[in-house]
Scaffold this motif. Structure first.
Motif, short mmCIF file in Angstrom:
data_model
loop_
_atom_site.label_atom_id
_atom_site.label_comp_id
_atom_site.label_asym_id
_atom_site.label_seq_id
_atom_site.Cartn_x
_atom_site.Cartn_y
_atom_site.Cartn_z
N ALA A 1 -50.28 3.75 48.92
CA ALA A 1 -48.98 3.14 48.61
C ALA A 1 -47.92 4.22 48.37
O ALA A 1 -46.80 4.15 48.89
CB ALA A 1 -49.10 2.22 47.41
N ALA A 2 -48.29 5.23 47.57
CA ALA A 2 -47.35 6.31 47.28
C ALA A 2 -47.05 7.11 48.55
O ALA A 2 -45.89 7.48 48.81
CB ALA A 2 -47.93 7.23 46.20
N MET A 3 -48.08 7.37 49.34
CA MET A 3 -47.91 8.11 50.59
C MET A 3 -46.96 7.38 51.54
O MET A 3 -46.09 8.00 52.17
CB MET A 3 -49.28 8.30 51.25
N ALA B 1 -43.53 9.05 52.74
CA ALA B 1 -43.51 9.38 54.17
C ALA B 1 -42.28 8.78 54.84
O ALA B 1 -41.59 9.45 55.61
CB ALA B 1 -44.78 8.90 54.85
N TRP B 2 -42.01 7.49 54.59
CA TRP B 2 -40.84 6.85 55.19
C TRP B 2 -39.54 7.48 54.68
O TRP B 2 -38.58 7.65 55.43
CB TRP B 2 -40.84 5.36 54.90
N SER B 3 -39.52 7.82 53.40
CA SER B 3 -38.32 8.44 52.84
C SER B 3 -38.07 9.81 53.46
O SER B 3 -36.94 10.13 53.87
CB SER B 3 -38.48 8.57 51.32
N ALA B 4 -39.12 10.63 53.55
CA ALA B 4 -38.97 11.96 54.14
C ALA B 4 -38.63 11.89 55.61
O ALA B 4 -37.83 12.67 56.13
CB ALA B 4 -40.26 12.77 53.93
N ARG B 5 -39.23 10.93 56.33
CA ARG B 5 -38.97 10.78 57.75
C ARG B 5 -37.50 10.46 58.02
O ARG B 5 -36.91 10.89 59.02
CB ARG B 5 -39.85 9.69 58.34
N CYS C 1 -48.96 13.70 48.11
CA CYS C 1 -49.77 12.55 48.53
C CYS C 1 -50.55 12.86 49.80
O CYS C 1 -51.72 12.48 49.93
CB CYS C 1 -48.88 11.34 48.75
N SER C 2 -49.92 13.54 50.74
CA SER C 2 -50.58 13.85 52.00
C SER C 2 -51.77 14.77 51.78
O SER C 2 -52.82 14.62 52.41
CB SER C 2 -49.57 14.51 52.96
N ALA C 3 -51.61 15.73 50.86
CA ALA C 3 -52.69 16.68 50.61
C ALA C 3 -53.89 16.03 49.95
O ALA C 3 -55.04 16.40 50.21
CB ALA C 3 -52.17 17.82 49.72
N THR C 4 -53.65 15.02 49.10
CA THR C 4 -54.74 14.40 48.36
C THR C 4 -55.29 13.14 49.05
O THR C 4 -56.47 12.81 48.87
CB THR C 4 -54.27 14.03 46.94
N LEU C 5 -54.47 12.45 49.84
CA LEU C 5 -54.92 11.20 50.44
C LEU C 5 -56.03 11.43 51.46
O LEU C 5 -56.96 10.62 51.58
CB LEU C 5 -53.75 10.47 51.11
N GLN D 1 -56.09 -0.55 51.93
CA GLN D 1 -54.98 0.36 51.69
C GLN D 1 -53.65 -0.25 52.12
O GLN D 1 -52.66 -0.21 51.37
CB GLN D 1 -55.24 1.67 52.44
N LEU D 2 -53.61 -0.85 53.31
CA LEU D 2 -52.37 -1.41 53.83
C LEU D 2 -52.00 -2.72 53.13
O LEU D 2 -50.85 -2.89 52.69
CB LEU D 2 -52.51 -1.65 55.33
N ALA D 3 -52.96 -3.65 53.03
CA ALA D 3 -52.67 -4.94 52.39
C ALA D 3 -52.35 -4.74 50.91
O ALA D 3 -51.46 -5.42 50.36
CB ALA D 3 -53.86 -5.88 52.56
N GLY D 4 -53.07 -3.83 50.26
CA GLY D 4 -52.80 -3.56 48.85
C GLY D 4 -51.41 -3.02 48.64
O GLY D 4 -50.71 -3.41 47.68
N THR D 5 -50.96 -2.14 49.52
CA THR D 5 -49.61 -1.60 49.42
C THR D 5 -48.56 -2.69 49.59
O THR D 5 -47.59 -2.78 48.83
CB THR D 5 -49.40 -0.51 50.48
#
Length: 280
Positions: A229-231, A235-239, A17-21, A42-46
């Protein structure tokens, strides 16, 4: 799922996700010159997607509570500042310029780890790699085919906020107990999206851009929302599974894929020598 499998899944999803976002955001801002609205969407949609899925019983998400919101608000501000400066940087600078600043963050973070988190300073080999990284960055900057002072200014601001994010944000999130990772995604995106309403509503240029938005611009923004949304989730999971330094290194590695994608899909990139300096 074992810890190793969970880590591999989270890191793999985050890297993809990071590479494509970053490319998707650059394309969205290129098609629709309204960075504040793109970020808001992006934020509200997520947040809306997460809440809808939780209401349907597909995922578990923490309910919005005042006490948690107050504790999570500084996290949302840092999160918002990082993403907003990211998009503003991409509005004025090409992707490789942004990558120079991104790749050099371990220099600052390794020192901050020592000063604030009690970690050891890098060894001689690590310092040699960091110096080589700095030399490559300087070589790139001197051959930037799209140099604009606005781009470098926003990149520098992003750099400062991002380094604070890696050191401070992990500590803050560890002290706020959430029932699920989706709760972190919901809180961070919802709380961060609210202030953005006032940024693009009061910007005449962004309102004009929205009035003239065509189908291609709409699809570009929609793609940015899906990847965002996927990112956010990965991101939170990896962090939560990695240290701040490891999380930064993983993010830097996956950006190499971003450079390759950017070079092949359009001409908004640096010269060949500049890219060699960047990869060095």
């Amino acid at each position: 799922m074992s810890l190793l499998s969970s880590t591999a899944f989270s890191v793999g999803g985050y890297m993809l996700c990071s590479a494509t976002l970053l490319i998707a955001n650059k394309f969205a801002v290129h098609k629709l010159p309204a960075p504040s609205f793109v970020l808001f969407a992006q934020l509200a949609g997520t947040a809306l997607v997460v809440k809808a899925c939780a209401s349907l019983g597909y995922i578990k998400c923490d309910a919005l509570e005042k006490q948690k919101a107050m504790k999570f608000f500084p996290v949302a501000i840092i999160f918002l500042s990082t993403i907003f400066l990211n998009i503003k940087s991409l509005q004025y600078a090409n992707v490789e310029t942004f990558m120079v600043f991104r790749f050099s963050t371990p220099i600052c973070i390794s020192i901050a780890d020592y000063m604030f988190l009690g970690r050891q300073l890098p060894g001689k080999r690590s310092w040699a790699c960091l110096v080589a990284l700095l030399v490559g960055s300087i070589g790139y900057a001197q051959n930037d085919s799209a140099f604009r002072i606005e781009g470098y200014t926003f990149c520098a601001l992003w750099y400062a906020v991002f380094c604070m994010d890696q050191i401070y944000l992990k500590h803050i999130t560890n002290t706020v107990k959430m029932e699920s990772n989706w709760g972190r995604v919901y809180y961070s995106n919802f709380l961060a999206s609210v202030p953005l309403i006032f940024t693009f509503v009061g910007d005449a240029s962004e309102i004009d851009a929205l009035k003239n938005m065509d189908l291609s611009a709409f699809l570009a923004v929609a793609l940015s929302v899906v990847l965002g949304a996927a990112m956010s989730y990965f991101a939170w999971s990896a962090r939560s599974l990695l240290s701040a330094t490891s999380f930064t290194v993983v993010g830097n590695v996956c950006k190499l894929l971003t450079i390759c994608i950017n070079v092949f899909i359009w001409d908004k990139h640096a010269s060949a020598f500049g890219i060699i300096c960047l990869l060095f």
